[in-house]
Design an enzyme around this catalytic site. Sequence first.
Site, mmCIF file in Angstrom:
data_model
loop_
_atom_site.group_PDB
_atom_site.id
_atom_site.type_symbol
_atom_site.label_atom_id
_atom_site.label_comp_id
_atom_site.label_asym_id
_atom_site.label_seq_id
_atom_site.Cartn_x
_atom_site.Cartn_y
_atom_site.Cartn_z
ATOM 1 N N GLY B 72 0.795 -1.229 0.000
ATOM 2 C CA GLY B 72 0.000 0.000 0.000
ATOM 3 C C GLY B 72 0.822 1.271 0.000
ATOM 4 O O GLY B 72 0.480 2.245 0.670
ATOM 5 N N LEU B 73 1.928 1.255 -0.777
ATOM 6 C CA LEU B 73 2.720 2.476 -1.004
ATOM 7 C C LEU B 73 3.263 3.126 0.261
ATOM 8 O O LEU B 73 3.334 4.352 0.357
ATOM 9 C CB LEU B 73 1.897 3.511 -1.791
ATOM 10 C CG LEU B 73 1.745 3.248 -3.284
ATOM 11 C CD1 LEU B 73 0.823 4.303 -3.909
ATOM 12 C CD2 LEU B 73 3.087 3.272 -3.997
ATOM 13 N N ASN B 126 3.285 6.347 -11.629
ATOM 14 C CA ASN B 126 2.588 5.112 -11.285
ATOM 15 C C ASN B 126 1.079 5.357 -11.291
ATOM 16 O O ASN B 126 0.546 5.959 -10.367
ATOM 17 C CB ASN B 126 3.079 4.664 -9.897
ATOM 18 C CG ASN B 126 2.429 3.385 -9.417
ATOM 19 O OD1 ASN B 126 1.546 2.829 -10.063
ATOM 20 N ND2 ASN B 126 2.862 2.906 -8.263
ATOM 21 N N CYS B 129 -1.053 1.348 -9.053
ATOM 22 C CA CYS B 129 -0.935 0.612 -7.787
ATOM 23 C C CYS B 129 -2.291 0.039 -7.407
ATOM 24 O O CYS B 129 -3.260 0.783 -7.252
ATOM 25 C CB CYS B 129 -0.430 1.506 -6.661
ATOM 26 S SG CYS B 129 -0.377 0.598 -5.095
ATOM 27 N N LYS B 164 3.643 4.067 -15.832
ATOM 28 C CA LYS B 164 3.562 2.636 -15.495
ATOM 29 C C LYS B 164 2.111 2.180 -15.513
ATOM 30 O O LYS B 164 1.273 2.710 -14.778
ATOM 31 C CB LYS B 164 4.189 2.385 -14.125
ATOM 32 C CG LYS B 164 4.229 0.904 -13.727
ATOM 33 C CD LYS B 164 5.113 0.694 -12.505
ATOM 34 C CE LYS B 164 5.090 -0.748 -12.031
ATOM 35 N NZ LYS B 164 5.992 -0.956 -10.882
ATOM 36 N N ILE B 190 4.216 -4.825 -16.790
ATOM 37 C CA ILE B 190 2.939 -4.594 -16.143
ATOM 38 C C ILE B 190 3.133 -4.417 -14.638
ATOM 39 O O ILE B 190 4.069 -4.990 -14.062
ATOM 40 C CB ILE B 190 1.946 -5.757 -16.382
ATOM 41 C CG1 ILE B 190 2.526 -7.084 -15.902
ATOM 42 C CG2 ILE B 190 1.572 -5.834 -17.835
ATOM 43 C CD1 ILE B 190 1.583 -8.288 -16.050
ATOM 44 N N THR B 192 1.294 -5.203 -10.940
ATOM 45 C CA THR B 192 0.805 -6.514 -10.500
ATOM 46 C C THR B 192 -0.649 -6.734 -10.916
ATOM 47 O O THR B 192 -1.407 -5.794 -11.122
ATOM 48 C CB THR B 192 0.887 -6.626 -8.976
ATOM 49 O OG1 THR B 192 0.225 -5.494 -8.406
ATOM 50 C CG2 THR B 192 2.323 -6.658 -8.509
ATOM 51 N N GLY B 216 5.630 -12.288 -9.768
ATOM 52 C CA GLY B 216 6.409 -13.523 -9.829
ATOM 53 C C GLY B 216 6.197 -14.266 -11.136
ATOM 54 O O GLY B 216 5.417 -13.839 -11.992
ATOM 55 N N GLY B 242 7.342 -8.137 -15.028
ATOM 56 C CA GLY B 242 6.318 -9.084 -14.617
ATOM 57 C C GLY B 242 6.885 -10.484 -14.633
ATOM 58 O O GLY B 242 6.900 -11.139 -15.665
#
Lengths: 256, 303
Positions: B72-73, B126, B129, B164, B190, B192, B216, B242
């Site tokens: 959460g940044l 960004n 998020c 992003k 990308i 998440t 991942g 990614g």
Amino acid sequence: MSITQSLYPIIRKQNLARGVYDYTVHCPDIAAEAVPGQFVHIRVPGFQLRRPISICGIDRERGALRLVMEVRGEGTEVLSRINEGELIDLLGPLGHGFTLLPPEKKAVVVGGGIGVPPLLGAISHYGNNGTAITGFRSASAVILQDDFKAAGARAILCTDDGTAGERGFVTAALQKLLESETPDIVYACGPMPMLRAVAKMAEEKGIVCEVSLEERMACGVGACLGCACRTVKNGVEGYSHVCKDGPVFNSREVVL
Amino acid sequence: MADLRVEVAGVPFKNPVIPASGAFGFGREYEKLYPLSRLGGISCKGTTLNRKDGNPPPRIAETPAGMLNSVGLQNPGIDAFIEQELPYLRTKDVTILANVAGSTVEDCIEIARKLEGTAVDMIELNISCPNVKEGGAAFGSTPQMAAAVTKAVRGATSKPLMVKLSPNVTDITAIAKAVEAEGADAVSLINTLLGMRIDINTRRPVLRNNTGGLSGPAIFPVAVRMVWQVANAVSIPVVGMGGISSGKDAIEMMMAGASAVQVGAALFADPYAPLHIIDGMNAWLDEKGIGSVREIIGTVQPW
């Protein structure tokens, strides 16, 4: 202080209790730097995240660390199948260890279940001035009692069902001890309700208390901010991180 | 030894491998393991106008071939970044990307203005998020909003601007085209994928935030596909990320159209992942007799 990551050989493996394994790993560079209360981050083949495992013992002469871990899920299950002579990928030493007072001071450690191993290193520092109150579900889950005694500590064992030592929780044993003695410091590691109770008892007596916490963790080095825990620093509440600011915190600065 | 240098929107990188925002903090922790100068660049932790506390724990959950996070940044705010982190980073001989995350358009403008005249080489805006209630992915969810925030920040900065993008949209190419039209110099993707895990014993989500961002190797094929689609839809450079965890993954991402790559979750399995990826790319290029990594960008030959 430097951090190392490499593959290290397991020179000894023992099964201490059901699902609890005791590894001695030859990792001289990590052993040379490690202090009680720190942890290593272990890579699990086939898994994205490492598993943080606290350091139970440090043997600088042999360049070895002792790691006691419990099978809790799929990752630790895979770790438990790594055998003597095989290699294990460690990153460490990580985190912030216990504050050790001069060894002539009186110290008490209070541990529950798999929270017990990191306390062995701390109490060994105090020799005969140390007391180890440890609690387990039942006799079959008891670990490390001989090690606490060998370190010189008075060992007070509790089990939930009374099958070994005193019947009841470690908190009751601590309460009893504090009626007649005032240690200089208390260290605790175990389930959250236990930590809360121990911290409260110590604080009421004005005794310094340090707790070792765990949280779901990713990087292990303080970069990703995943393993947050609530803390109060200089009156301001916010998040600290178990991997870098902990795992050991003063009980007064962490919101348990 | 192949030539690994790349350029993104006029910004030079000594190699194409950049630790991704959020996985690497401001570099201090990993510098204990290796010199930051070995990296292509660093995308710093997403920074908001004011200090942000982040979400309550647990913030991390493991998944098959990946992980969820809902940090959460959490960050110290733009002033602390400029005063406390940037002076240190600028001595490290590495290209610096400031990742900017505003909760309003006005915040984004103010952060961009504060970065004018600093040592930051590039702004990564960004708009993706997934873990914050305001701003974040909401900016990146429609072409109109993405265009509006890009236009506003473009007007507030002379620095190269990379946007992003979120994968949690119907058509990522429409968003990419919208930000290109408003003056973005590059896009990175990308972020998440939104995900969730439930502890079936407690019937509670594993993450205290209920949902989180999936990263991942599990998301690598999705990322390759989206980078390929976006690279074909825009004429500005694309930075791909990614699930990249090896040199071969990075080569694949660049063939899909990425001019450089970012590495996040791989750091948690292997803190040396960026260096291993650089070495792996170099070895592959040498084996194929390719003199420069730039020769492989966008060279996939689709059926």
